[in-house]
Design a protein around this motif. Sequence first.
Motif, PDB file in Angstrom:
ATOM      1  N   UNK A  94      -5.144  46.455   1.201  1.00 25.82           N
ATOM      2  CA  UNK A  94      -4.677  45.197   0.616  1.00 25.82           C
ATOM      3  C   UNK A  94      -4.390  45.461  -0.867  1.00 25.82           C
ATOM      4  N   UNK A  95      -3.438  44.738  -1.457  1.00 24.40           N
ATOM      5  CA  UNK A  95      -3.083  44.985  -2.862  1.00 24.40           C
ATOM      6  C   UNK A  95      -4.280  44.950  -3.819  1.00 24.40           C
ATOM      7  N   UNK A  96      -5.206  44.020  -3.625  1.00 21.83           N
ATOM      8  CA  UNK A  96      -6.363  43.911  -4.514  1.00 21.83           C
ATOM      9  C   UNK A  96      -7.264  45.151  -4.375  1.00 21.83           C
ATOM     10  N   UNK A  97      -7.446  45.616  -3.152  1.00 24.37           N
ATOM     11  CA  UNK A  97      -8.263  46.815  -2.919  1.00 24.37           C
ATOM     12  C   UNK A  97      -7.576  48.038  -3.514  1.00 24.37           C
ATOM     13  N   UNK A  98      -6.277  48.135  -3.310  1.00 25.91           N
ATOM     14  CA  UNK A  98      -5.504  49.257  -3.864  1.00 25.91           C
ATOM     15  C   UNK A  98      -5.617  49.267  -5.387  1.00 25.91           C
ATOM     16  N   UNK A  99      -5.574  48.078  -6.002  1.00 25.43           N
ATOM     17  CA  UNK A  99      -5.705  47.973  -7.458  1.00 25.43           C
ATOM     18  C   UNK A  99      -7.094  48.421  -7.913  1.00 25.43           C
ATOM     19  N   UNK A 100      -8.122  48.079  -7.134  1.00 32.08           N
ATOM     20  CA  UNK A 100      -9.490  48.484  -7.479  1.00 32.08           C
ATOM     21  C   UNK A 100      -9.634  49.999  -7.407  1.00 32.08           C
ATOM     22  N   UNK A 101      -9.072  50.602  -6.377  1.00 26.45           N
ATOM     23  CA  UNK A 101      -9.145  52.063  -6.225  1.00 26.45           C
ATOM     24  C   UNK A 101      -8.371  52.745  -7.355  1.00 26.45           C
ATOM     25  N   UNK A 102      -7.200  52.238  -7.674  1.00 24.34           N
ATOM     26  CA  UNK A 102      -6.389  52.819  -8.749  1.00 24.34           C
ATOM     27  C   UNK A 102      -7.108  52.699 -10.088  1.00 24.34           C
ATOM     28  N   UNK A 103      -7.749  51.561 -10.330  1.00 24.32           N
ATOM     29  CA  UNK A 103      -8.494  51.381 -11.570  1.00 24.32           C
ATOM     30  C   UNK A 103      -9.657  52.369 -11.634  1.00 24.32           C
ATOM     31  N   UNK A 104     -10.333  52.543 -10.521  1.00 24.94           N
ATOM     32  CA  UNK A 104     -11.436  53.506 -10.450  1.00 24.94           C
ATOM     33  C   UNK A 104     -10.940  54.908 -10.801  1.00 24.94           C
ATOM     34  N   UNK A 105      -9.837  55.317 -10.210  1.00 24.42           N
ATOM     35  CA  UNK A 105      -9.285  56.654 -10.476  1.00 24.42           C
ATOM     36  C   UNK A 105      -8.882  56.789 -11.940  1.00 24.42           C
ATOM     37  N   UNK A 106      -8.284  55.735 -12.496  1.00 25.51           N
ATOM     38  CA  UNK A 106      -7.881  55.772 -13.908  1.00 25.51           C
ATOM     39  C   UNK A 106      -9.104  55.897 -14.811  1.00 25.51           C
ATOM     40  N   UNK A 107     -10.179  55.184 -14.476  1.00 21.60           N
ATOM     41  CA  UNK A 107     -11.407  55.279 -15.260  1.00 21.60           C
ATOM     42  C   UNK A 107     -12.007  56.675 -15.168  1.00 21.60           C
ATOM     43  N   UNK A 108     -11.914  57.298 -14.005  1.00 18.10           N
ATOM     44  CA  UNK A 108     -12.434  58.662 -13.849  1.00 18.10           C
ATOM     45  C   UNK A 108     -11.647  59.638 -14.719  1.00 18.10           C
ATOM     46  N   UNK A 109     -10.340  59.408 -14.849  1.00 19.38           N
ATOM     47  CA  UNK A 109      -9.520  60.271 -15.700  1.00 19.38           C
ATOM     48  C   UNK A 109      -9.849  60.066 -17.177  1.00 19.38           C
ATOM     49  N   UNK A 110     -10.347  58.881 -17.504  1.00 19.44           N
ATOM     50  CA  UNK A 110     -10.746  58.554 -18.868  1.00 19.44           C
ATOM     51  C   UNK A 110      -9.571  58.630 -19.847  1.00 19.44           C
ATOM     52  N   UNK A 111      -8.406  58.164 -19.363  1.00 23.27           N
ATOM     53  CA  UNK A 111      -7.222  58.113 -20.226  1.00 23.27           C
ATOM     54  C   UNK A 111      -6.926  56.643 -20.512  1.00 23.27           C
ATOM     55  N   UNK A 112      -7.108  56.247 -21.769  1.00 25.05           N
ATOM     56  CA  UNK A 112      -7.063  54.848 -22.153  1.00 25.05           C
ATOM     57  C   UNK A 112      -5.775  54.140 -21.732  1.00 25.05           C
TER      58      UNK A 112
ATOM     59  N   UNK B 142      -3.608  50.104 -15.352  1.00 25.28           N
ATOM     60  CA  UNK B 142      -4.168  49.718 -14.062  1.00 25.28           C
ATOM     61  C   UNK B 142      -5.077  48.504 -14.178  1.00 25.28           C
ATOM     62  N   UNK B 143      -5.710  48.313 -15.322  1.00 25.72           N
ATOM     63  CA  UNK B 143      -6.531  47.123 -15.545  1.00 25.72           C
ATOM     64  C   UNK B 143      -5.654  45.877 -15.553  1.00 25.72           C
ATOM     65  N   UNK B 144      -4.523  45.950 -16.223  1.00 23.57           N
ATOM     66  CA  UNK B 144      -3.594  44.814 -16.251  1.00 23.57           C
ATOM     67  C   UNK B 144      -3.099  44.490 -14.843  1.00 23.57           C
TER      68      UNK B 144
END
Length: 116
Positions: A44-62, A68-70
Motif C-alpha cells: 500500500x502507498x503508506x506502507x511503501x512510504x514507511x519502508x522508503x523513509x526507513x531506508x533513507x534514514x539508514x542511509x543517513x543522507x539528510x 521521503x519524509x515529505x
Amino acid sequence: MASAQQPVSTQLVQLAPTIAEHHATFSKGYQEFFGSVFDHEALEPKTRAAVALCAALMQDREETVRSFLAAAKKLGLKNEEIGQIAGIVEAMKLDALQRPAVQAVAAAAKKANTCC
C-alpha cells in the motif's frame, strides 16, 4: 543548461566519452528500476512510504530523508508512526555498532578459557 544541475562527478565523467556512455546507460537503467519499484503496487502507498523513509534514514543522507519524509507525510503517516520508524532505525544502527564489540569480547573470553 541541464549539466549545471548535475553533480560535479557526473559532469567530470563526461570528459571520458566511453565512460560517459556507460554512465548514461547505467543512469537510465537505475531510473527505470527506481520507478518500477516505487510504482509497483504490492505494498500500500503508506506502507511503501514507511519502508522508503526507513531506508533513507539508514542511509543517513539528510536530503533523501527530507524527500521521503515529505512523501510519507503526504500519504498520511502520522508523527507517532514516523517517530517509531526513526526509533527502529536508531535501534538497528546501535545494534550494528555494538555487534563487533560484543563479538570481540566473546572471542576474547573464549580464547581466555582455552588452555594449552
